[in-house]
Design an enzyme around this catalytic site. Structure first.
Site, PDB file in Angstrom:
ATOM      1  CD  GLU A 189       7.880  -0.566 -81.204  1.00 37.05           C
ATOM      2  OE1 GLU A 189       6.704  -0.128 -81.191  1.00 37.05           O
ATOM      3  OE2 GLU A 189       8.875   0.188 -81.234  1.00 37.05           O
ATOM      4  CG  ASP A 241      11.625 -16.101 -97.969  1.00 38.23           C
ATOM      5  OD1 ASP A 241      11.949 -15.983 -99.160  1.00 38.23           O
ATOM      6  OD2 ASP A 241      12.402 -16.552 -97.102  1.00 38.23           O
ATOM      7  CG  LEU A 260      10.539  10.088 -88.387  1.00 36.26           C
ATOM      8  CD1 LEU A 260       9.457  10.998 -88.926  1.00 36.26           C
ATOM      9  CD2 LEU A 260      11.820  10.869 -88.116  1.00 36.26           C
ATOM     10  CB  SER A 261       9.925   4.097 -84.450  1.00 34.22           C
ATOM     11  OG  SER A 261      11.140   3.443 -84.762  1.00 34.22           O
TER      12      SER A 261
END
Lengths: 160, 160, 160, 160, 160, 160
Positions: free
Chosen positions: F113, F127, F74-75
């Site tokens: 963001e 990772d 919903l951004s």
């Protein structure tokens, strides 16, 4: 009746297909774009003169079929092995018929890829013609054919 | 008749809107998903019991509206300021009506964003129900309303 | 000499342009695709007969210009207001010249969008012709022209 | 001469590779970035001091190889199993040579993934240096090597 | 100690997994979202009344797992065969526990897909609640379980 | 308590910000990556020797901040004007602190963001180190600072 995109608690899931065998899957979906005679004639002319509306829509459909997992939340990312988009102009009925066929050697069917390809090709025709006619509508996006996997062949009956 | 997505040589272009003013743009598009009574009832139950089909489709439509520039080749990347997707179930007619409304303070209209949002919400309903009924079809994707910009207000007439 | 994409500690950053004014920015970049006479002739024929190689490449370039922020790590997401891709065939030199022009009313320049559009259009020509000739090469991707912003007009000198 | 990305009617298609066997595919592509001695020296210094230009470009190339199906319209989505980007600085010739090697156990070749990775790595070098020198150009994007599949090994001849 | 995402020269690479066999891989990762009692209660109510916060977060997590190769630079594009996101509310501890399980028949593990799915589901909860409480924090994103491939089963010890 | 991402009927929406003024928005978010002394030391060495773990994570964070509208359902799609990711190594506490700062002249805040950039930078560290230590965990993803818009300055209190 149950939806297989939900678990026993009603939560949305990407269904587990890891236990399925890869088989050749084919699906064909269609859509119709309804428009005035004037716009339809202009599109027909565009292919041979200035501005190939259907050439743009065809590419949009092929590329959108590849984007299906980004658009349809619970769909699986698939390695598509063939995508084709075809158009047939029916001047009498005032429409263009879009057909998108997708093929993949995969664990699950490619219906959504074919449906998405047909829908986005139709939306692109709308985009290119909306300056001339905002009332154009897209209709009858539907699965025509499906082959591969346990459920076997599905062929939509004419008039259905 | 000319298509404004082509230049004088018939080459596809993203039309230059840099000289236009930003104004508030609104567009509402709709789509219909036709299905059997059985599937329609199951969707109605899903919202209150196990598996919210329309909740998933709503999010898919909102997110797809944001992806419009990736899907529609000649569309402009726009800063969408509002997206909403609504559903109305019409049991008598055996269908769900999808409406997507997009708003942005931008240099060009948001019709394609609304059309894409409505189409992908409808495709997602199809995806979630196709295990039960492959013959579901999506119809009448069309622009209902448009406001903002030079061309003013467009409102589709009932029955059009 | 300093690179402005790094901070004082040598760390990569997306440069802060929030304090800049929006002005109209234009950039044109070019690329060349070198190929045999046979392939070049086939491309020329394709536009008027079966299979429009340059039509596909044009769309790929326009769409890639929109994807620039996804590809170039430190580039800013920009609202592109115009993208055009043109081709010129030079049979004597055995090449196709690609030109991509991008325009936006923005806080920073659109050179990378033009360069990316030209490069991906050229790569797409390669893709479509590689079955016939793997030795095709892409050369001389370069900025031809830039306008807007503090640094003013840049025009590449001929032969540079 | 025929392009295999078009069907018999000249329509663009994603070629059907579903009938092909998966084999190990390798492709190496290269690109050159030409620049002034000053910029070239600054890049060399950047790796050991402040701001690693080539480190950023390497990642951009690897990530772009993964995005190839989003960029090249008729390319197949492939499961890449290895991507590497290497740089060689040739101060005498005033250039950086980029090499991108891609490997996958797939039904079709990975040339476009290697070409796209090399091109985007080169574009990223341009992006990071354009503040210092707008006249930098990218040249000679070409396939160096290809292995796997029916057509066997392709090795570009030196000087070609 | 060596990082396997770098080659012998310290350059980042996508590790070559082309020589590995496909086996069934499973990974489960978790995250915690810490919040005030008031927000936690509101989320619990949201599922049964107006606005299903966790339903939105679940879809965001599933879709983000599919986007992992676009986000984690050196990760491999994988064909995910199952993704599920579950939530457990612990009112006493003032938190929601997110668990994301991913499964794929692939050449390399799916830990990053599970970690990314859990993280983005947690970020989405934050997004939907930040209007009420900016101090919400996300903690303890960790791998709980991993199965498949040479390294065998990994199970995080309780309290680790 | 109400969530502003839902309408009066409890349906998820992208909130309408078209009536808001553009103001300069800044947000800083943080995350912590907890690891063993051995891995922490290896990362510190990597920056100066073979394999720059934090350099890769920094780019991943910057690029992910740009992808926020694709990830957080919903951004709003925003034109980011500045993104920076910084790391601080705390050997005593066995962790790396990630900070991501985003700035934009926009109609709505850039918290998501910054949060997404910090989270994906942390995931990328995981990772690259998971081959050495699967028990690494990511903690305390939180908003540190926010400025711009009606709600004014938010600064997280130490120890909160």
């Amino acid at each position: 009746m149950n939806f297989n995109h939900f678990d026993d608690h009603g939560n949305a899931i990407m269904v587990d297909v890891s236990g399925k065998q890869e088989t050749l899957r084919t699906a064909t979906a269609a859509a119709e774009v309804h428009m005035s005679d004037k716009v339809l004639a202009a599109i027909q002319n565009s292919a041979i003169a200035k501005g190939d509306v259907l050439g743009v829509a065809r590419l949009a459909g092929i590329m959108a079929a590849k984007r299906t997992p980004d658009l349809i939340p619970l769909s699986h990312p698939l390695s598509l092995h063939s995508v084709a988009v075809e158009f047939e102009q029916d001047s009498a009925a005032g429409k263009i018929e879009v057909q998108c066929t997708v093929r993949a050697f995969e664990r699950t069917g490619v219906e959504m890829e074919a449906m998405t390809g047909a829908a986005v090709a139709a939306l692109t025709i709308y985009d290119m013609c909306k300056g001339s006619d905002k009332s154009i509508s897209i209709g009858d996006i539907r699965l025509l054919y499906k082959e591969g996997g346990k459920s076997g062949v599905y062929r939509r009956e004419v008039g259905q």
